[in-house]
Design an enzyme around this catalytic site. Structure first.
Site, PDB file in Angstrom:
ATOM      1  NE  ARG A 153      -2.247  -1.236   3.773  1.00 42.66           N
ATOM      2  CZ  ARG A 153      -1.751  -0.362   4.555  1.00 42.66           C
ATOM      3  NH1 ARG A 153      -1.878   0.996   4.442  1.00 42.66           N
ATOM      4  NH2 ARG A 153      -0.937  -0.785   5.625  1.00 42.66           N
TER       5      ARG A 153
ATOM      6  CE1 TYR B  63       0.920  -7.806  -3.827  1.00 41.25           C
ATOM      7  CE2 TYR B  63       1.450  -6.204  -1.973  1.00 41.25           C
ATOM      8  CZ  TYR B  63       1.392  -7.297  -2.368  1.00 41.25           C
ATOM      9  OH  TYR B  63       1.880  -8.513  -1.750  1.00 41.25           O
ATOM     10  N   GLY B  64      -2.706  -5.463  -3.567  1.00 43.09           N
ATOM     11  CA  GLY B  64      -3.270  -5.238  -2.029  1.00 43.09           C
ATOM     12  C   GLY B  64      -4.264  -4.285  -2.059  1.00 43.09           C
TER      13      GLY B  64
ATOM     14  CE  LYS C 239      -6.373  -3.023   5.981  1.00 48.01           C
ATOM     15  NZ  LYS C 239      -5.800  -4.228   5.780  1.00 48.01           N
TER      16      LYS C 239
ATOM     17  CG  HIS D  54      -6.784  -2.814  10.385  1.00 50.27           C
ATOM     18  ND1 HIS D  54      -5.379  -2.412  10.530  1.00 50.27           N
ATOM     19  CD2 HIS D  54      -6.737  -3.895   9.693  1.00 50.27           C
ATOM     20  CE1 HIS D  54      -4.530  -3.104   9.546  1.00 50.27           C
ATOM     21  NE2 HIS D  54      -5.505  -4.074   9.217  1.00 50.27           N
TER      22      HIS D  54
ATOM     23  CB  SER E 110      -0.366  -3.206   8.010  1.00 46.45           C
ATOM     24  OG  SER E 110      -1.367  -2.498   7.713  1.00 46.45           O
ATOM     25  CB  ALA E 111       3.178  -6.764   8.848  1.00 42.41           C
ATOM     26  CB  CYS E 112       1.235  -5.582  14.351  1.00 42.91           C
ATOM     27  SG  CYS E 112       2.325  -4.439  13.732  1.00 42.91           S
ATOM     28  N   GLY E 113       0.536  -9.027  13.515  1.00 45.87           N
ATOM     29  CA  GLY E 113       0.147 -10.346  14.053  1.00 45.87           C
ATOM     30  C   GLY E 113      -1.505 -10.896  14.201  1.00 45.87           C
ATOM     31  CE  LYS E 114      -4.904  -6.689  11.007  1.00 44.52           C
ATOM     32  NZ  LYS E 114      -3.524  -6.272  10.938  1.00 44.52           N
ATOM     33  CB  THR E 115      -3.092 -13.584   9.588  1.00 44.04           C
ATOM     34  OG1 THR E 115      -3.529 -12.363   8.664  1.00 44.04           O
ATOM     35  CG2 THR E 115      -3.303 -14.756   8.567  1.00 44.04           C
TER      36      THR E 115
ATOM     37  CG  ASP F  84      -7.158  -7.174   7.510  1.00 46.68           C
ATOM     38  OD1 ASP F  84      -5.894  -6.713   8.255  1.00 46.68           O
ATOM     39  OD2 ASP F  84      -6.987  -6.481   6.275  1.00 46.68           O
TER      40      ASP F  84
ATOM     41  NE  ARG G  17       0.211  -8.203   2.620  1.00 41.68           N
ATOM     42  CZ  ARG G  17      -0.283  -7.919   3.738  1.00 41.68           C
ATOM     43  NH1 ARG G  17      -1.245  -8.524   4.484  1.00 41.68           N
ATOM     44  NH2 ARG G  17       0.333  -7.115   4.688  1.00 41.68           N
TER      45      ARG G  17
ATOM     46  NE  ARG H 253       5.966  -5.932  13.621  1.00 42.71           N
ATOM     47  CZ  ARG H 253       6.298  -6.942  13.492  1.00 42.71           C
ATOM     48  NH1 ARG H 253       7.431  -7.267  13.984  1.00 42.71           N
ATOM     49  NH2 ARG H 253       5.633  -7.840  12.823  1.00 42.71           N
TER      50      ARG H 253
ATOM     51  CG  ASP I 267       3.965 -20.394  23.749  1.00 49.25           C
ATOM     52  OD1 ASP I 267       3.522 -21.169  24.673  1.00 49.25           O
ATOM     53  OD2 ASP I 267       5.001 -20.603  22.956  1.00 49.25           O
ATOM     54  CG  ASN I 268       0.726 -14.624  21.184  1.00 49.34           C
ATOM     55  OD1 ASN I 268       1.627 -14.372  21.933  1.00 49.34           O
ATOM     56  ND2 ASN I 268       0.912 -14.256  19.937  1.00 49.34           N
TER      57      ASN I 268
HETATM   58  P1  GTP Z   1      -1.632  -7.522   7.781  1.00 52.65           P
HETATM   59  O1  GTP Z   1      -2.131  -8.518   6.842  1.00 52.65           O
HETATM   60  O2  GTP Z   1      -0.748  -6.560   6.950  1.00 52.65           O
HETATM   61  O3  GTP Z   1      -2.881  -6.740   8.431  1.00 52.65           O
HETATM   62  O4  GTP Z   1      -0.866  -8.112   8.949  1.00 52.65           O
HETATM   63  P2  GTP Z   1      -1.384  -9.003  10.262  1.00 52.65           P
HETATM   64  O5  GTP Z   1      -1.521  -8.031  11.219  1.00 52.65           O
HETATM   65  O6  GTP Z   1      -2.464 -10.034   9.952  1.00 52.65           O
HETATM   66  O7  GTP Z   1       0.157  -9.656  10.727  1.00 52.65           O
HETATM   67  P3  GTP Z   1       0.528 -11.352  10.654  1.00 52.65           P
HETATM   68  O8  GTP Z   1      -0.227 -12.255  11.431  1.00 52.65           O
HETATM   69  O9  GTP Z   1       0.307 -11.856   9.097  1.00 52.65           O
HETATM   70  O10 GTP Z   1       1.776 -11.248  11.007  1.00 52.65           O
HETATM   71  C1  GTP Z   1       2.764 -10.389  10.379  1.00 52.65           C
HETATM   72  C2  GTP Z   1       4.202 -10.762  10.854  1.00 52.65           C
HETATM   73  O11 GTP Z   1       4.447 -10.814  12.248  1.00 52.65           O
HETATM   74  C3  GTP Z   1       4.655 -12.225  10.345  1.00 52.65           C
HETATM   75  O12 GTP Z   1       6.019 -12.278   9.929  1.00 52.65           O
HETATM   76  C4  GTP Z   1       4.552 -13.162  11.581  1.00 52.65           C
HETATM   77  O13 GTP Z   1       5.331 -14.168  11.647  1.00 52.65           O
HETATM   78  C5  GTP Z   1       5.030 -12.044  12.711  1.00 52.65           C
HETATM   79  N1  GTP Z   1       4.274 -12.533  13.930  1.00 52.65           N
HETATM   80  C6  GTP Z   1       2.733 -12.650  14.101  1.00 52.65           C
HETATM   81  N2  GTP Z   1       2.579 -12.952  15.424  1.00 52.65           N
HETATM   82  C7  GTP Z   1       3.687 -12.748  16.090  1.00 52.65           C
HETATM   83  C8  GTP Z   1       4.014 -13.197  17.362  1.00 52.65           C
HETATM   84  O14 GTP Z   1       3.164 -13.426  18.344  1.00 52.65           O
HETATM   85  N3  GTP Z   1       5.406 -12.967  17.897  1.00 52.65           N
HETATM   86  C9  GTP Z   1       6.337 -12.640  17.081  1.00 52.65           C
HETATM   87  N4  GTP Z   1       7.408 -12.384  17.299  1.00 52.65           N
HETATM   88  N5  GTP Z   1       6.022 -12.503  15.722  1.00 52.65           N
HETATM   89  C10 GTP Z   1       4.582 -12.651  15.204  1.00 52.65           C
HETATM   90  C1  SPV Z   2      -2.708  -4.186   5.615  1.00 55.28           C
HETATM   91  O1  SPV Z   2      -1.681  -3.556   5.172  1.00 55.28           O
HETATM   92  O2  SPV Z   2      -3.180  -4.131   6.703  1.00 55.28           O
HETATM   93  C2  SPV Z   2      -3.132  -5.652   4.760  1.00 55.28           C
HETATM   94  C3  SPV Z   2      -2.614  -5.693   3.467  1.00 55.28           C
HETATM   95  O3  SPV Z   2      -3.937  -6.237   5.341  1.00 55.28           O
HETATM   96  S1  SPV Z   2      -3.282  -4.575   2.295  1.00 55.28           S
HETATM   97  O4  SPV Z   2      -4.330  -5.322   1.626  1.00 55.28           O
HETATM   98  O5  SPV Z   2      -2.615  -4.240   1.285  1.00 55.28           O
HETATM   99  O6  SPV Z   2      -3.892  -3.510   3.114  1.00 55.28           O
HETATM  100 MN    MN Z   3      -4.570  -5.642   7.284  1.00 56.56          MN
END
Ligand code: GTP
Ligand code: SPV
Ligand code: MN
Length: 590
Positions: free
Chosen positions: A73, A201-202, A210, A230, A252-257, A277, A374, A405, A500-501
């Site tokens: 994005r 993309y995305g 989004k 979100h 984003s990329a902080c562990g939701k999935t 998400d 992704r 994070r 472990d979460n």
């Molecule tokens: P978006 O799709 O961008 O919204 O991301 P998201 O919030 O769904 O994050 P996702 O679960 O894909 O995790 C993003 C990154 O964080 C990955 O590289 C994971 O391996 C890492 N991650 C997720 N959960 C944890 C955790 O509990 N601890 C650590 N250290 N890393 C984590």
């Molecule tokens: C995010 O960035 O929070 C995502 C990926 O979930 S995107 O679809 O590009 O927004």
């Molecule tokens: Mn997201």
């Protein structure tokens, strides 16, 4: 007589001049045909849009490589357009709607020449849900068309459902010439309209995600009395079989999935997946807050995904029940024609192509998969999918979690004193930036409710709206914050995270069900260490204390930053947030 949808499609076609207009019906056969088109006809930079992967190990899987300047994005090219700048707020880029349309009309004139315009009709949310929205997206990318079929409930009947009304969200998308100088993601919230050009993309291109479900929907929610967030939605089953529903916001990329399909290490606990998400939250007649996931697929970060970290996602990706599954900008293991990314199980393969399709050698020092590579896969492939995923009413939420994070300062888990304090807890949140958007990584920024890039209007008013939502609920969820990313002196994560979460989620569920006490600190309630199930973990005593400490000295720096951020919203910031701020500042002084 042409319907509103037909008229709008015709207008857009007049401007963009596609060779062909193709109305998608959303069927599986059609998706297969579009994959064929992507393998043999449509090109990106003279390369195919899709490459088939090894279907023995990855059923229905295809690789897509996006343009190398188009990998995440682009927040600096994303705008919301209201007549006045204040409605957009300091949290958004703003452009006057007339000026924005002039600019995009120029860029879109003839942009689909030689291409096909796909008309996608889909629901965000279950078609029978009172909270669902009918949407139409136009696109000239078969990758986007196939992705949207995975991510949404796409069906030809949606056009029938809309009928002659103009009650639908409109999305216009073209990859344009993919040049970043001619890339814009423009939102017109009052017209329920998104106009995106120059990216494939995305979140820039899959407009249901989004753009519609957060930026436009947050504005609809503000006006109609609900919230678009979100957030992950999960059900946490405890050993008695009771399921507690929780929604969790994380940037984003902080562990939701990962949280959405966590494989529990605690016996008797099980996490059921409803969404990873986005959550739409409405007040129910019973005074509880109900959540639906408007999406139907995962668009998840590949790097770091493995049988160890997220076994349920690995099963989802290999299920093949709903096909196809897409991999975008991962590396390719040439010998076996399988996707690969950093963190995947097993050794690093010998013969890899990197995400751009070049030979890769480990000594080059660069990652083989793009950090924001992704997968796009249906939720129906997920082995932990909740029985209530298709429940049109949604599920009643007992706890809201805000995560981020933070390598320093922020404890593992904190509980807000009450709803208003919880809104402040969300509002003061920050997170270190990631590769999910194109900006410098690892920089701390304020990201209230993980919505900074997604709230489609002035965040001061957004906080007001959150406070008002609380007043509508006789049984409001409790509000928590979590941080899985606290680091030790060497920079290593202290908390094991992932499976472990569940240990932290268990405490949250116990709090919600009044089964456990807590200690009061200036920043909120925190667990007594004895109440956290840490069996089988080997975290040094000192580090453990770090996870639950409040270092008053360090907090003084934090609250100064919080104040600077809140100040930006001037008269739009509600008094209640300042009350909470002042109370926190005072508690920290005591
Ligand atoms: P978006 O799709 O961008 O919204 O991301 P998201 O919030 O769904 O994050 P996702 O679960 O894909 O995790 C993003 C990154 O964080 C990955 O590289 C994971 O391996 C890492 N991650 C997720 N959960 C944890 C955790 O509990 N601890 C650590 N250290 N890393 C984590
Ligand atoms: C995010 O960035 O929070 C995502 C990926 O979930 S995107 O679809 O590009 O927004
Ligand atoms: Mn997201």
């Amino acid at each position: 007589m042409a319907t509103a949808v037909e008229k709008w499609v015709e207008e857009q076609a007049k401007l963009t001049k596609p060779d062909k207009i193709y109305w998608c019906d959303g069927s599986a056969e059609e998706a297969e045909r579009l994959i064929e088109v992507g393998m043999h006809q449509e090109k990106i930079d003279n390369e195919p849009v899709f490459y088939p992967l090894n279907h023995n190990f990855w059923p229905g899987a295809y690789l897509h490589r996006s343009h190398s300047t188009d990998v995440a994005r682009t927040e600096h090219l994303t705008y919301v357009c209201y007549l006045d700048k204040e409605t957009a707020g300091p949290n958004n880029n703003w452009m006057d709607p007339h000026k924005a349309k002039e600019l995009l009309t120029r860029l879109s004139d003839g942009c689909m020449r030689g291409r096909t315009m796909y008309v996608l009709s889909y629901m965000m949310g279950h078609p029978q849900s009172p909270y669902a929205k009918a949407c139409i997206q136009l696109t000239d990318s078969c990758y986007v068309a196939v992705s949207m079929r995975i991510m949404t409930r796409m069906h030809k009947d949606v056009v029938k459902k809309i009928g002659n009304s103009d009650n639908f969200l409109k999305g216009f998308h073209s990859i344009g010439d993919l040049h970043p100088d001619r890339r814009f993601i423009m939102h017109f919230p009052n017209e329920h309209f998104v106009w995106s050009i120059g990216s494939g993309y995305g979140g820039n291109a899959l407009l249901g995600k989004k753009c519609f479900s957060l930026r436009i929907a947050s504005w609809l929610g503000f006006n109609e009395g609900w919230l678009a967030e979100h957030m992950v939605i999960v059900g946490i089953e405890d050993p008695s079989g009771n399921v507690t529903y929780v929604a969790a916001a994380m940037p984003s990329a902080c562990g939701k999935t990962n949280l959405a399909m966590l494989a529990s290490v605690l016996p008797g606990y099980k996490v059921w997946t409803l969404g990873d998400d986005i959550a739409w939250l409405n007040a129910g007649e019973d005074g509880r807050l109900y959540a639906i996931n408007p999406e139907a697929g995962f668009f998840g970060v590949a790097p770091g995904t493995s049988l160890k970290t997220n076994p349920n996602m690995m099963r989802t990706l290999k299920s093949g029940f709903f096909s196809p599954t897409l991999f975008t900008n991962t590396a390719l293991n040439k010998d076996v024609n399988e996707p690969w990314w950093e963190g995947l199980d097993g050794d690093v393969p010998k013969n890899l192509l990197d995400w751009e399709g070049n030979n890769w050698d480990i000594s080059c020092g660069k990652k083989a998969a793009h950090p924001n590579s992704r997968f796009t896969v249906s939720l129906y492939n997920c082995p932990t999918l909740s029985r209530d995923f298709d429940n049109p009413k949604g599920v009643p939420i007992s706890a809201i979690i805000f995560g981020g994070r933070r390598t320093h300062l922020i404890p593992l888990v904190t509980e807000a004193f009450n709803w208003q304090n919880g809104v402040f807890l969300g509002a003061r949140g920050g997170s270190e930036t990631t590769a999910a958007a194109t900006h410098k990584e690892g920089v701390l920024r304020r990201d209230p409710m993980a919505m900074l890039p997604f709230c489609g209007y002035n965040m001061g008013n957004y906080f007001k709206h959150w406070l008002n939502m609380g007043k509508k609920l006789s049984l409001p969820p409790k509000i928590f914050s979590v941080n899985w990313f606290r680091a030790d002196a060497e920079g290593k994560f202290i908390w094991p995270g992932f499976s472990d979460n569940i240990r932290v989620l268990k405490w949250i569920v116990d709090r919600v069900n009044n089964r456990v006490g807590a200690q009061k600190t200036p920043i909120g309630f925190m667990p007594h260490l004895k109440d956290l199930n840490l069996e089988g973990l080997n975290i040094p005593e000192n580090d453990l204390r770090k996870l639950t400490e409040v270092d008053v000295g360090e907090w003084h720096g934090e609250i100064k930053e919080i104040k600077d951020f809140l100040d930006k919203f001037g008269r739009n910031m509600p008094d209640e947030i300042w009350q909470e701020y002042n109370a926190l500042a005072a508690h920290l002084k005591e």
